[in-house]
Write a protein that holds these residues in place. Structure first.
Motif, PDB file in Angstrom:
ATOM      1  N   GLN A 580       0.973  -0.866  -0.194  1.00 42.89           N
ATOM      2  CA  GLN A 580      -0.032  -0.168   0.015  1.00 42.89           C
ATOM      3  C   GLN A 580       1.056   0.951  -0.460  1.00 42.89           C
ATOM      4  O   GLN A 580       0.811   2.186  -0.778  1.00 42.89           O
ATOM      5  CB  GLN A 580      -1.094   0.161   1.236  1.00 42.89           C
ATOM      6  N   LYS A 581       1.784   1.381   0.850  1.00 40.85           N
ATOM      7  CA  LYS A 581       2.975   2.329   0.868  1.00 40.85           C
ATOM      8  C   LYS A 581       3.664   2.602  -0.626  1.00 40.85           C
ATOM      9  O   LYS A 581       3.660   3.436  -1.230  1.00 40.85           O
ATOM     10  CB  LYS A 581       3.957   1.873   2.015  1.00 40.85           C
ATOM     11  N   LEU A 582       4.018   0.924  -1.132  1.00 42.12           N
ATOM     12  CA  LEU A 582       4.400   1.498  -2.841  1.00 42.12           C
ATOM     13  C   LEU A 582       3.210   2.277  -3.471  1.00 42.12           C
ATOM     14  O   LEU A 582       3.745   3.227  -4.317  1.00 42.12           O
ATOM     15  CB  LEU A 582       4.416  -0.210  -2.260  1.00 42.12           C
ATOM     16  N   LEU A 583       1.718   1.913  -3.441  1.00 36.04           N
ATOM     17  CA  LEU A 583       1.289   2.498  -4.141  1.00 36.04           C
ATOM     18  C   LEU A 583       0.989   3.927  -4.274  1.00 36.04           C
ATOM     19  O   LEU A 583       1.058   4.855  -5.184  1.00 36.04           O
ATOM     20  CB  LEU A 583      -0.451   1.804  -4.176  1.00 36.04           C
ATOM     21  N   ASP A 584       0.648   4.147  -2.580  1.00 39.69           N
ATOM     22  CA  ASP A 584       1.051   5.659  -2.703  1.00 39.69           C
ATOM     23  C   ASP A 584       1.678   6.502  -2.696  1.00 39.69           C
ATOM     24  O   ASP A 584       1.701   7.321  -3.737  1.00 39.69           O
ATOM     25  CB  ASP A 584       0.530   5.670  -0.910  1.00 39.69           C
ATOM     26  N   THR A 585       2.947   5.924  -2.861  1.00 43.45           N
ATOM     27  CA  THR A 585       4.275   6.188  -3.265  1.00 43.45           C
ATOM     28  C   THR A 585       3.912   6.673  -4.491  1.00 43.45           C
ATOM     29  O   THR A 585       4.642   8.746  -4.580  1.00 43.45           O
ATOM     30  CB  THR A 585       5.364   5.954  -2.225  1.00 43.45           C
ATOM     31  N   GLN A 586       4.369   5.842  -5.342  1.00 41.18           N
ATOM     32  CA  GLN A 586       4.547   6.261  -6.371  1.00 41.18           C
ATOM     33  C   GLN A 586       3.343   5.975  -7.451  1.00 41.18           C
ATOM     34  O   GLN A 586       3.677   6.979  -8.376  1.00 41.18           O
ATOM     35  CB  GLN A 586       4.452   4.601  -7.152  1.00 41.18           C
ATOM     36  N   LEU A 587       2.348   6.940  -6.752  1.00 43.51           N
ATOM     37  CA  LEU A 587       1.127   6.982  -7.470  1.00 43.51           C
ATOM     38  C   LEU A 587       0.793   8.244  -7.550  1.00 43.51           C
ATOM     39  O   LEU A 587       0.003   9.069  -8.842  1.00 43.51           O
ATOM     40  CB  LEU A 587      -0.713   6.094  -7.461  1.00 43.51           C
ATOM     41  N   LYS A 588       1.618   9.337  -6.357  1.00 46.39           N
ATOM     42  CA  LYS A 588       0.956  10.540  -6.136  1.00 46.39           C
ATOM     43  C   LYS A 588       2.144  10.848  -6.988  1.00 46.39           C
ATOM     44  O   LYS A 588       0.937  12.084  -7.288  1.00 46.39           O
ATOM     45  CB  LYS A 588       1.670  10.541  -4.948  1.00 46.39           C
ATOM     46  N   LYS A 630      -4.902   0.247  -8.899  1.00 53.28           N
ATOM     47  CA  LYS A 630      -5.552  -0.312  -7.777  1.00 53.28           C
ATOM     48  C   LYS A 630      -6.459  -0.848  -7.365  1.00 53.28           C
ATOM     49  O   LYS A 630      -6.522  -1.584  -5.935  1.00 53.28           O
ATOM     50  CB  LYS A 630      -5.969   1.263  -7.520  1.00 53.28           C
ATOM     51  N   ASN A 631      -7.162  -0.991  -7.973  1.00 56.24           N
ATOM     52  CA  ASN A 631      -8.417  -2.004  -7.996  1.00 56.24           C
ATOM     53  C   ASN A 631      -7.817  -3.543  -8.319  1.00 56.24           C
ATOM     54  O   ASN A 631      -8.317  -4.473  -6.716  1.00 56.24           O
ATOM     55  CB  ASN A 631      -9.451  -2.049  -9.086  1.00 56.24           C
ATOM     56  N   ASN A 632      -7.780  -3.856  -9.197  1.00 56.55           N
ATOM     57  CA  ASN A 632      -6.575  -5.412  -8.970  1.00 56.55           C
ATOM     58  C   ASN A 632      -6.273  -5.356  -7.916  1.00 56.55           C
ATOM     59  O   ASN A 632      -5.719  -6.743  -7.364  1.00 56.55           O
ATOM     60  CB  ASN A 632      -6.061  -4.903  -9.928  1.00 56.55           C
ATOM     61  N   THR A 633      -5.408  -4.755  -7.212  1.00 54.35           N
ATOM     62  CA  THR A 633      -3.738  -4.679  -6.436  1.00 54.35           C
ATOM     63  C   THR A 633      -4.799  -4.763  -4.848  1.00 54.35           C
ATOM     64  O   THR A 633      -4.509  -5.262  -4.222  1.00 54.35           O
ATOM     65  CB  THR A 633      -2.820  -3.403  -6.761  1.00 54.35           C
ATOM     66  N   GLY A 634      -5.895  -3.777  -5.180  1.00 60.12           N
ATOM     67  CA  GLY A 634      -6.188  -3.945  -3.471  1.00 60.12           C
ATOM     68  C   GLY A 634      -7.787  -5.301  -3.659  1.00 60.12           C
ATOM     69  O   GLY A 634      -7.215  -6.127  -2.762  1.00 60.12           O
ATOM     70  N   LYS A 635      -7.549  -5.493  -5.028  1.00 55.91           N
ATOM     71  CA  LYS A 635      -8.539  -7.314  -5.108  1.00 55.91           C
ATOM     72  C   LYS A 635      -7.879  -8.003  -4.577  1.00 55.91           C
ATOM     73  O   LYS A 635      -7.535  -8.847  -3.324  1.00 55.91           O
ATOM     74  CB  LYS A 635      -9.119  -7.198  -6.071  1.00 55.91           C
ATOM     75  N   ARG A 636      -6.056  -8.264  -4.937  1.00 54.84           N
ATOM     76  CA  ARG A 636      -5.180  -9.509  -4.490  1.00 54.84           C
ATOM     77  C   ARG A 636      -4.796  -9.118  -3.386  1.00 54.84           C
ATOM     78  O   ARG A 636      -4.301 -10.365  -2.788  1.00 54.84           O
ATOM     79  CB  ARG A 636      -4.279  -8.811  -5.805  1.00 54.84           C
ATOM     80  N   LEU A 637      -4.838  -7.923  -2.409  1.00 53.47           N
ATOM     81  CA  LEU A 637      -5.056  -7.867  -1.502  1.00 53.47           C
ATOM     82  C   LEU A 637      -5.686  -8.279  -0.156  1.00 53.47           C
ATOM     83  O   LEU A 637      -5.432  -9.222   1.193  1.00 53.47           O
ATOM     84  CB  LEU A 637      -4.174  -5.963  -1.010  1.00 53.47           C
TER      85      LEU A 637
END
Length: 1012
Positions: A580-588, A630-637
C-alpha cells in the motif's frame, strides 16, 4: 518705339520657381487632368530608372490645341472673357466641371519634377479620335539667361492610325532636340551645350517596352478594382488603339522626390505622413459616401526592391466607413451671413439640431460666401472611444498621420489645407494652451469643407498654390470656422458646457467599461498563458508515455512483491503495508502531474478549447488505467490476506483504510472551507472599508459646505449673489450625495453578482461569462478566417492568370532562341540554364491547373499512377535537393476512385509539400511513402510526426508549426475534400514514425461519375 522682350528663363521663374515642391507640382497636373474631364489620373514612379510617368484618360489635345494652348504661355483659354480664345472642349455626357487650372502654371510645374518631359496626347472630340501628338521638351534650356523664347525649338510629330510611338520615332525626337541645342552655340557656352546634350542622351525610355509593361500593370489593377467594386468602370490609360488622354514621361526625376515620398528621418521616426502624402492624399473627397469624386488620383511607387506601393489611392485616404465609425459627427451649412445650422451627433446617439451664430457678421452678407462642412472626430484614448480597441487603433493611427480639416473647391482639394502642420484655424495652438477647454485637434479629426467656384469666388488661391490669398473674404472664412470650433467645444465637449451632459455621461461609461475590460484582459492573458504552458507540458509527457510507463513499472514492482513474498521472512501485515505504501508513494506524482487547472469564467479560442477537450479525454483514459491498477492490487491484497491472515485483521485493515481516506478528504474539505471563509472575510472587510470611506467622504464634503456657508457675510452680498451661493452649496451637497450613492449601489451590485445558485442568479455568472466569451473568441476567429480566405482566393486567381501568361511568353521566346543556341556554345550554356529553370517553373504552374478547372469540371477516375506522375513532375527537384526518397507501393499505383482532380490533386500537393518541409529539418532517413488501403490513399513520411497536442488542431484555420506558416493548407484541404464526399484522417502519434494521412471516400457517400 521699344518693345518688351521675353527671355526663356521667364518660364522657369513662372513655373518651377513658383511651385512649393514636387507634390504641389503633381497636384497642379492632377488639376489639369480634372479640367480635361479625366476619370483617372495616375502616376508610376520607377525609382530604378529615375522615371516618372503620369497618365490621364481625359479628352487630350489635338496638334492645334497643343501648340496654341499648351505651348503658349499666358493663354486665356480657361479665362472667360469676350476677347479670349475659345474655351477648351467639355465632355458632353459628363457634369460640367469648374476649371481648376486658370493660372497656366500646371504645365510649367513639370520642371519642378524633372528637367525633361516626353508628352503624348491624343484628343477625343465627339466620339472621334485624332492623331497622337508627341513632343519632347528640355526645361533646362529655359533656365539659361542668355536665351530668348524664340531661340528654342520644340520637336513635335503626329502618329495616325491608332498606332503607338515607336522607339525609332522617340530617338528621332531626341536627335531634333539635340540639333536645336547645338544651333545655340553662338549664345551659350560649349560647356552648357555639352551638359544639355548629355542630359538629353541620358533620357532612357523605350516606349514600346514601357507601354507593354504599363498595359500589363493596368490589367492587374483592373482585376483588383473589379473584385473590390462590381460597379467599377473600366480604366483606359493608353493613347493608342481606342485610347485617348495625355501622358507625361519625366526624366531624370529630382532626387528630392524619394524623400518627399517616404518622408525624412524625423517623419519616419514619428510615423508622420510624408510631404507627398500630405499634399496628394484626399485630392478628391473620397471620405464622404454621398460624394462622387469627379476624378480618382493614384501614385504608385515602384521601389528599388521590386515592390509596388500605392501611396495616395482612395483606400489609403479616409474611407466612408472610417468616417461613419468615428465617435462624433458635426454636419451643416454656413449661410450667406456666416451663421452655422446643422446637426451634432455624440457617440452615435441621435442627431441633435444645432445652430452657432457668428457674432462678427453684423447681419451683413459675408464676402467668402456660403459653404458646407462635414466633420468626424475620434476620441484621443481608447478608453474614451465607443470603438473596439483594434478599430480605434487603426483610425487613430490614420488621423495621427493625415488627420485634419480638408478644403475642397468643386470636389478638388485646395492645398495646403488638411495638412496638420498648417494650423490656419489655430486649433492646435488653442489646445496647447488648454487641452481641457479646447477639445478639437487635427490629429483626431477627419473632415471636409466644401466650397464652390460659384459661391466662393472671392477666395483666391496664391500664385504658387500655397493656400488662399489673405484678403477680407479669407479672413471672414477663417473667423467663421474658428468661431464654430470654439463654440462646439464649449457647448458639447466641455464638462461644464450647456449641452455636454450626454458627452460626459457616455464618456464616463466608456471609460469605466474599458478599464474593467482592460483589467479582465490582463487577468485572462496571465491565466491563458499558464494554461497553455500546463497543457503543453501535459501532452509532452503523454507523448513520452510518462503515465503509461509509470503505471506499467508500478504494476511490475507490485507483481514482484507478490512473487517474492515469503511468510517466513515477512509478516502479512508488513507485506500489505509495504504494498500500500508503494502504491501511495508511486501513484502520488503520477496523479499530481495529471492535474491541469482550467481557469473558470474565461472563454478560450477554438485551438485552446480543442486542447482542453482532448486533455480531458486523455486524463480520463489515464485515470482509468490508475484505477484499474489500484483495484486489481486491492483485490489481490484482500485475497492475499484471506489466504494468509484472518478476518479480524482484514476488518481492522478495512477500518484503517476508511479512516485514512476520511482523514485525507476531511483535510481537503477543511482547506477549501478555510480558503472560502478567508475570501469571504476579505470581501466583507473590503466592502465595509469602501462603505466607511464613502461615508467619511460624504461627511467631510457636507461639513465643508457648512463651513463655507458659515464664512459668508450676508450684509456684504447682494440678493443675486446670495441666491447663487445657496444654489452652489446645495448643488455641491447633491453632487456629493449622488456620487456616494452611486458607488455604494455599484458595490451592492458587485456583491449581489457573487451569489451563486440563488433565485436572482440561477446560472453562475463566471460560467455565463465563460460561455459568452468562448463564443466571442470563436466568432472572431471565423471572421478572420473568412477575410483571409477571400484574399487567398483573389490572390490565387491573379497569380494563376499572370503565371500562365508569362509561361506562354517564355516558352515561345525559348523556342525562338534554340536555333541560335545550337550554333553558339556560350549561348547554348546560358540557354540550357534558362531552360532548366523554366521547366522547374512550369512544373509549379501545374499546381494551379486543377484549380483553374473548378468552374467547368467533371468527375473522373483519379488513379494512383496519374497522381504519382503529377507529384513527381511538381516536386522532383525539391526531393532531389533535400535528399528525400519517394517510395510508391504497387497498392498505391493500382488504387483509384472517382472524384474531381481540382479537389484531389491540391490535397496531395499540400501533404507532400508539408512532408518535404519537415523532412528537410530532420535528421536520419528521409522517406515519403505513397501507399493505399482498401478504399483510399495513404501518404506518410519518416519525419518528426504530429504530436498529440496538435492532433485536433492540425486541420484548423491559421494553425501552423512552420516558421512563418499561414496555417491554411490543411484547413482548405479538409474543407474541400469534405464538400466533395471525402474524409482525410491523421493516424495517432507514434514517436517511432512520422505523420500518416489517409484520404478516402466517406462511408455513407457513393461518389459516382458525372458532371458536378
Amino acid at each position: 518705339m521699344a518693345q518688351i522682350k521675353t527671355k526663356a528663363r521667364a518660364l522657369d521663374m513662372l513655373g518651377r520657381q513658383q511651385i512649393a515642391g514636387i507634390p504641389t507640382a503633381l497636384s497642379e497636373l492632377f488639376k489639369n487632368a480634372h479640367d480635361a474631364y479625366a476619370d483617372n489620373v495616375e502616376v508610376d514612379y520607377i525609382r530604378k530608372k529615375n522615371l516618372l510617368i503620369l497618365r490621364d484618360d481625359g479628352l487630350g489635345m489635338t496638334r492645334e490645341e497643343f501648340e496654341e494652348r499648351w505651348l503658349t504661355i499666358g493663354t486665356d483659354s480657361k479665362f472667360v472673357d469676350e476677347n479670349s480664345i475659345a474655351q477648351p472642349d467639355v465632355h458632353a455626357s459628363k457634369k460640367l466641371r469648374s476649371v481648376m487650372g486658370e493660372k497656366g502654371i500646371g504645365r510649367l510645374s513639370i520642371a519642378a519634377i524633372g528637367p525633361q518631359v516626353l508628352v503624348l496626347t491624343r484628343a477625343k472630340r465627339k466620339e472621334q479620335l485624332s492623331t497622337l501628338v508627341v513632343s519632347f521638351i528640355n526645361w533646362t534650356l529655359f533656365s539659361l539667361p542668355a536665351l530668348d523664347l524664340s531661340d528654342i525649338d520644340i520637336p513635335l510629330i503626329e502618329i495616325g492610325g491608332g498606332k503607338m510611338l515607336t522607339n525609332e520615332q522617340f530617338l528621332q525626337l531626341l536627335e531634333e532636340s539635340k540639333e536645336n541645342v547645338k544651333s545655340l552655340a553662338h549664345k551659350i557656352s560649349a560647356k552648357k551645350i555639352d551638359a544639355v546634350l548629355h542630359q538629353i542622351e541620358s533620357f532612357e525610355f523605350n516606349p514600346e517596352v514601357w507601354y507593354r509593361n504599363l498595359k500589363k500593370l493596368d490589367c492587374d489593377i483592373e482585376s483588383q478594382l473589379k473584385s473590390d467594386n462590381a460597379l467599377h468602370e473600366e480604366r483606359k490609360l493608353y493613347v493608342d488603339e481606342d485610347g485617348f488622354g495625355t501622358h507625361f514621361i519625366i526624366s531624370p526625376v529630382d532626387e528630392i522626390l524619394n524623400e518627399e515620398v517616404e518622408g525624412d528621418s524625423s517623419a519616419k521616426r514619428t510615423e508622420q505622413a510624408s510631404r507627398l502624402e500630405k499634399a496628394l492624399l484626399g485630392f478628391t473627397n473620397t471620405m464622404d459616401a454621398a460624394n462622387k469624386p469627379p476624378i480618382i488620383a493614384r501614385f504608385r511607387d515602384h521601389t528599388s526592391d521590386g515592390y509596388v506601393i500605392d501611396r495616395i489611392s482612395e483606400s489609403i485616404f479616409f474611407t466612408p466607413e472610417e468616417f461613419e465609425q468615428s465617435d462624433h459627427h458635426i454636419e451643416g451649412e454656413f449661410n450667406e451671413f456666416g451663421q452655422f445650422s446643422g446637426t451634432v451627433k455624440i457617440y452615435g446617439e441621435e442627431k441633435k439640431q444645432h445652430v452657432v451664430s457668428w457674432p462678427e457678421g453684423l447681419n451683413r452678407p459675408v464676402l467668402c460666401g456660403p459653404f458646407k462642412m462635414k466633420l468626424a472626430v475620434i476620441m484621443g484614448t481608447a478608453r474614451e472611444s465607443k470603438l473596439p480597441n483594434d478599430l480605434w487603433k487603426e483610425i487613430y493611427y490614420k488621423t495621427n498621420r493625415i488627420g485634419g480639416l480638408y478644403i475642397y473647391r468643386d470636389g478638388i482639394r485646395v492645398l495646403p489645407y488638411g495638412d496638420s502642420d498648417v494650423d490656419f484655424l489655430h486649433i492646435e495652438q488653442r489646445r496647447s494652451k488648454s487641452a481641457k477647454e479646447a477639445f478639437f485637434s487635427y490629429r483626431r479629426m477627419l473632415g471636409s469643407v466644401e466650397l464652390t467656384k460659384e459661391n466662393n469666388y472671392a477666395l483666391h488661391e496664391k500664385a504658387g498654390r500655397e493656400g488662399f490669398i489673405e484678403n477680407k473674404a479669407y479672413k471672414q472664412f477663417k473667423s467663421i470656422l474658428e468661431n464654430l470650433f470654439i463654440q462646439l467645444a464649449s457647448d458639447f465637449f466641455n464638462e461644464k458646457g450647456d449641452l455636454s451632459d450626454k458627452f460626459v455621461e457616455i464618456r464616463a461609461r466608456h471609460q469605466e467599461s474599458y478599464d474593467l475590460l482592460k483589467k479582465r484582459e490582463g487577468l485572462k492573458t496571465t491565466k491563458k498563458k499558464k494554461l497553455e504552458k500546463d497543457l503543453e507540458k501535459f501532452f509532452d509527457r503523454y507523448d513520452d508515455d510518462y503515465w503509461k510507463r509509470g503505471v506499467k513499472e508500478l504494476g511490475e514492482k507490485v507483481e514482484n512483491k507478490f512473487i517474492n513474498f515469503s511468510e517466513s521472512v515477512t509478516s502479512v501485515d508488513d507485506f500489505i503495508f509495504d504494498v500500500q505504501k508503494l502504491l501511495d508513494t508511486q501513484l502520488k506524482p503520477l496523479i499530481n502531474n495529471l492535474v491541469v487547472t482550467i481557469p473558470s469564467g474565461i472563454g478560450f479560442a477554438k485551438r485552446i478549447t480543442d486542447q482542453i477537450d482532448l486533455y480531458k479525454a486523455k486524463k480520463a483514459e489515464i485515470e482509468e488505467q490508475i484505477k484499474q491498477l489500484k483495484n486489481n492490487t486491492g483485490k489481490r491484497l484482500v485475497d492475499f490476506e484471506d489466504q494468509f491472515g484472518n478476518r479480524t485483521g482484514m476488518r481492522r485493515r478495512f477500518s484503517d483504510s476508511l479512516d485514512t481516506q476520511t482523514e485525507f478528504h476531511r483535510k481537503q474539505l477543511s482547506s477549501v472551507y478555510s480558503q472560502a471563509n478567508k475570501t469571504l472575510e476579505e470581501l466583507q472587510e473590503w466592502a465595509k472599508s469602501e462603505i466607511a470611506r464613502n461615508r467619511a467622504l460624504a461627511k467631510e464634503n457636507i461639513e465643508q459646505v457648512k463651513y463655507d456657508f458659515s464664512n459668508v457675510s450676508f450684509n456684504e452680498k447682494s440678493t443675486d449673489e446670495l441666491f447663487n451661493l445657496k444654489t452652489a452649496l446645495e448643488d455641491k451637497i447633491a453632487s456629493t450625495s449622488s456620487q456616494v450613492i452611486k458607488k455604494i449601489e455599484h458595490l451592492s451590485e458587485q456583491v449581489q453578482t457573487i451569489k451563486e445558485n440563488s433565485e436572482q442568479n440561477a446560472i453562475s455568472s463566471s460560467k455565463l461569462t465563460e460561455v459568452l466569451e468562448t463564443e466571442y473568441e470563436h466568432l472572431k476567429e471565423v471572421n478572420a478566417q473568412n477575410s483571409e480566405m477571400v484574399h487567398l482566393g483573389m490572390a490565387i486567381g491573379i497569380i494563376h492568370h499572370e503565371f500562365k501568361g508569362n509561361v506562354l511568353g517564355i516558352r515561345q521566346a525559348l523556342k525562338a532562341m534554340q536555333p541560335w543556341a545550337n550554333k553558339n556554345e556560350k549561348l547554348n550554356f546560358i540557354y540550357q540554364d534558362i531552360r532548366t529553370g523554366f521547366d522547374h517553373l512550369e512544373g509549379y504552374l501545374k499546381v494551379f491547373d486543377p484549380l483553374s478547372r473548378r468552374l467547368a469540371r467533371k468527375r473522373v477516375k483519379v488513379t494512383g499512377n496519374a497522381l504519382c506522375e503529377f507529384l513527381t513532375s511538381v516536386f522532383w527537384d525539391r526531393l532531389e535537393k533535400e535528399g528525400i526518397d519517394l517510395k510508391v507501393t504497387d497498392a498505391f499505383l493500382e488504387q483509384s476512385f472517382i472524384g474531381f482532380t481540382s479537389t484531389i490533386y491540391p490535397a496531395f500537393i499540400n501533404l507532400v509539400d508539408n512532408s518535404i518541409y519537415w523532412l528537410g529539418r530532420s535528421s536520419g532517413e528521409k522517406v515519403i511513402t505513397l501507399d493505399a488501403i482498401q478504399d483510399g490513399f495513404v501518404i506518410k513520411d519518416s519525419g518528426p510526426g504530429i504530436p498529440t497536442i496538435d492532433r485536433e488542431n492540425v486541420f484548423e484555420f491559421a494553425f501552423s508549426r512552420k516558421v512563418g506558416g499561414q496555417g491554411m493548407g490543411l484547413y482548405v484541404v479538409k474543407k474541400t475534400l469534405e464538400e466533395e464526399g471525402f474524409d482525410i484522417s491523421l493516424a495517432p502519434y507514434d514517436p517511432s514514425e512520422g505523420a500518416c494521412f489517409t484520404i478516402s471516400p466517406k462511408q455513407d457517400n457513393e461518389v459516382s461519375d458525372g458532371e458536378e
